[in-house]
Design an enzyme around this catalytic site. Structure first.
Site, PDB file in Angstrom:
ATOM      1  CB  SER A   1      28.545  48.412  47.323  1.00 58.82           C
ATOM      2  OG  SER A   1      28.551  47.815  46.044  1.00 58.82           O
TER       3      SER A   1
ATOM      4  CG  ASP B   1      48.233  37.505  49.316  1.00 64.46           C
ATOM      5  OD1 ASP B   1      48.991  36.544  49.080  1.00 64.46           O
ATOM      6  OD2 ASP B   1      48.644  38.649  49.579  1.00 64.46           O
TER       7      ASP B   1
ATOM      8  CG  HIS C   1      45.248  44.753  43.943  1.00 63.50           C
ATOM      9  ND1 HIS C   1      44.361  44.286  44.875  1.00 63.50           N
ATOM     10  CD2 HIS C   1      46.203  43.804  43.840  1.00 63.50           C
ATOM     11  CE1 HIS C   1      44.757  43.100  45.293  1.00 63.50           C
ATOM     12  NE2 HIS C   1      45.870  42.770  44.690  1.00 63.50           N
TER      13      HIS C   1
HETATM   14 FE   LIG Z   1      47.933  40.661  49.710  1.00 60.31          FE
END
Ligand SMILES: [Fe+2]
Length: 595
Positions: A518, A139, A11
């Site tokens: 944003s 992560d 991603h």
């Molecule tokens: Fe990662």
């Protein structure tokens, strides 16, 4: 020497260019393709990086890829092929990344592949400017590792411990994100924003999901998770444990959901604090570098900074997989150039994407017959005009300089509003961003005034940690329900025009702060080009738009442009998810393991 870094096929694919060790360009592919979190080969970002460096593909000395495909495939095969796997599983081919890089990018030179977490670690430490630091990466999953502990000394970077899949803090958070009815790899921010509305009443239950073990280790109780071999993130046992079914997307948010979010946040923060203390004890380092998607949890980062043992914290601003491209490129540069070579320089800003000159914008506006006020050569008058609009509670699109890398808008592609306006928060969410009412907004503040308004004793240029609002002014648009904010400190040395706007606001109102969110609407990537900005203005309720030296008021937009707004609303209401990878058939909606 030209080194290109690429992250792709999971991603947020991205590309960057190091020239003689200097980071000259970096961008996510989604900004070009307009597909949010686009995981495909970053063709647009690659073209941009080469153009920014003034080189062609044959002048690349090394292309560095951020992940080891064979090891990743080993993990995917260990997890097993789901019975209902979508498509023909083209990603289950370890040669695919190299083939795609060479064929898709037209590149036949040297290729170096670095492990996923080594890329994350390098993306932080090698750009931190620290001479020595502890390094933590956290992560969802790379090849096998989900968490690594290491240290950096000079140019050398090493890891001494890792936690392997399926035991993952990122996947723990994503699983609860999915249970709470939000999209994985996108809704984690929403869960973090929801948490302050709740009370951590389910900490005891959620603590059963993850057990802390000695050293840096932890273990998920896999009875509550289905992401290893199933098609969902959560197993039915999770709903049983929490005493309520998973929330469907779009269902009303109840107190229970807020409490689960608060509990998850508390469990994550406590575990991270414990492991950060362990890392400090093991390394004895004064400073900490972090990367990986979990390092974007700015509430946890704030606690690590305040309560943790480290003096300084550097978090890679593109801490997710996009930043892996920077790390891989830096590792390749260090290998090729040798330990004595300089670079990369400490990352002071992330204005590394494409920019448009005032002349190009003038030509575009003329061709589109859009009336705009021309402030070329009159910057102070432009800033006065913008400050005046913000002071009178208008919401202004702000497009200036090179596009930012990373998920946060930092004053290049931003939507700005008055932080003292109580209506700015609901108006931004409903009319501009088209997103959930509970989601907070962040402030940008002149760095020299930050301590007067926030409990912050150091610069925070990348908006990556939360702190208490201590301002003598009421700042309802940027103060979360728990009294916290996620400020960006703005330094004139890095963002001169944005800082000058804040100085103008300060002179006029006594408040050197602006709401900074944003420049996009829900489901869309941050705008890249002037055309993206104009289209976003047409389909949102922006009052005015600054395109470099030009100011466009909503009233001067042609009627057929503003007519786009109801049509856009209709498409949204009918469930059209603008440009998401799932909508484009790129990613399965809720299947993590095989992407
Ligand atoms: Fe990662």
């Amino acid at each position: 020497m030209n080194v290109v870094g690429v992250s792709a096929f999971f991603h947020e694919s991205a590309c960057c260019l190091l020239q003689d060790g200097r980071l000259v360009a970096a961008a996510e592919e989604e900004r070009f393709s307009r597909v949010k979190h686009d995981p495909r080969l970053p063709v647009g970002a690659f073209r941009y990086c080469l153009a920014a460096g003034g080189i062609g593909p044959h002048q690349i000395d090394c292309l560095a890829y951020y992940e080891a495909p064979v090891e990743k495939l080993a993990r995917q095969l260990w997890a097993g092929v789901p019975a209902e796997a979508p498509g023909d599983l083209p990603w289950l081919d370890p040669r695919r990344p190299e083939r795609a890089l060479r064929e898709g990018l037209g590149y036949d030179g040297p290729l170096r592949i670095f492990p996923h977490h080594a890329s994350h670690a390098a993306s932080s430490y090698l750009y931190s400017g620290f001479e020595e630091a502890a390094v933590l990466t956290v992560d969802g999953v790379g090849e096998w590792a989900t968490t690594t502990y290491g240290r950096g000394q000079g140019k050398r970077l090493s890891a001494f411990e890792q936690v392997d899949f399926p035991h993952s803090l990122g996947l723990l958070y994503s699983t609860l994100t999915s249970y709470l009815g939000f999209r994985v790899n996108d809704g984690e921010y929403k869960v973090m924003g929801l948490a302050p509305y709740g009370r951590p009443r389910h900490v005891a239950a959620l603590a059963r999901l993850v057990e802390s073990l000695p050293g840096g280790q932890f273990r998920l109780d896999l009875r509550y998770f289905d992401f290893v071999r199933g098609r969902r993130m959560d197993a039915p046992a999770l709903a049983e444990l929490l005493g309520a079914p998973r929330r469907r997307a779009g269902e009303p948010l109840a107190e229970f959901h807020c409490d689960v979010a608060a509990s998850l946040q508390a469990v994550l923060e406590e575990l991270l604090l414990e492991k950060v203390r362990y890392l400090h004890a093991r390394t004895g380092a004064a400073d900490l570098c972090m990367a990986g998607g979990v390092a974007l949890n700015c509430v946890a980062n704030g606690r690590i900074r305040r309560e943790g043992p480290f003096a300084r914290l550097f978090v890679q601003p593109a801490a997710g997989d996009a930043g892996g491209s920077l790390g891989a490129a830096a590792l390749a540069w260090a290998e090729l150039a040798g330990a004595s070579a300089a670079g990369p320089a400490p990352l002071r800003h992330v204005f590394l994407g494409p920019r448009w000159s005032a002349a190009e914008i003038a030509a575009l506006l003329a061709a589109a017959e859009l009336p705009a006020e021309d402030f070329r050569g009159r910057e102070s008058e432009l800033l006065a005009a913008v400050a005046g609009r913000l002071e009178s509670n208008q919401i202004v699109g702000w497009f200036h300089g090179p596009l930012e890398l990373g998920p946060r808008a930092l004053g290049a592609r931003s939507i700005l509003a008055n932080p003292r306006d109580p209506q700015a928060w609901p108006r931004l969410n409903r009319l501009i961003k088209h997103r959930e009412d509970f989601r907070p907004f962040a402030p940008s503040v002149l760095v020299e005034h930050a301590a007067e308004h926030f409990d912050l004793d150091h610069p925070s240029p990348f908006m990556l940690e939360t702190c208490r609002v201590t301002s003598p002014l009421a700042l309802p648009a940027v103060t979360h329900v728990d009294g916290s904010a996620r400020p960006q400190t703005v330094d004139a040395a890095d963002a001169p025009r944005f800082a000058a706007l804040l100085r103008e606001l300060h002179a006029r109102t006594g408040c050197p702060i602006v709401v900074n969110t944003s420049f996009n609407t829900s489901g869309e990537p941050i705008v890249c080009s002037p055309v993206d900005a104009l289209l976003t203005m047409a389909r949102s309720g922006l009052d005015a738009l600054v395109l470099e030296d030009f100011l466009i008021d909503r009233a001067s937009l042609p009627a057929h442009w503003t007519a786009l707004l109801p049509a856009w609303e209709e498409r949204r209401a009918s469930g059209f998810a603008a440009g998401t990878p799932a909508a484009a058939g790129v990613l399965p909606a809720d299947l993590y393991t095989f992407v």
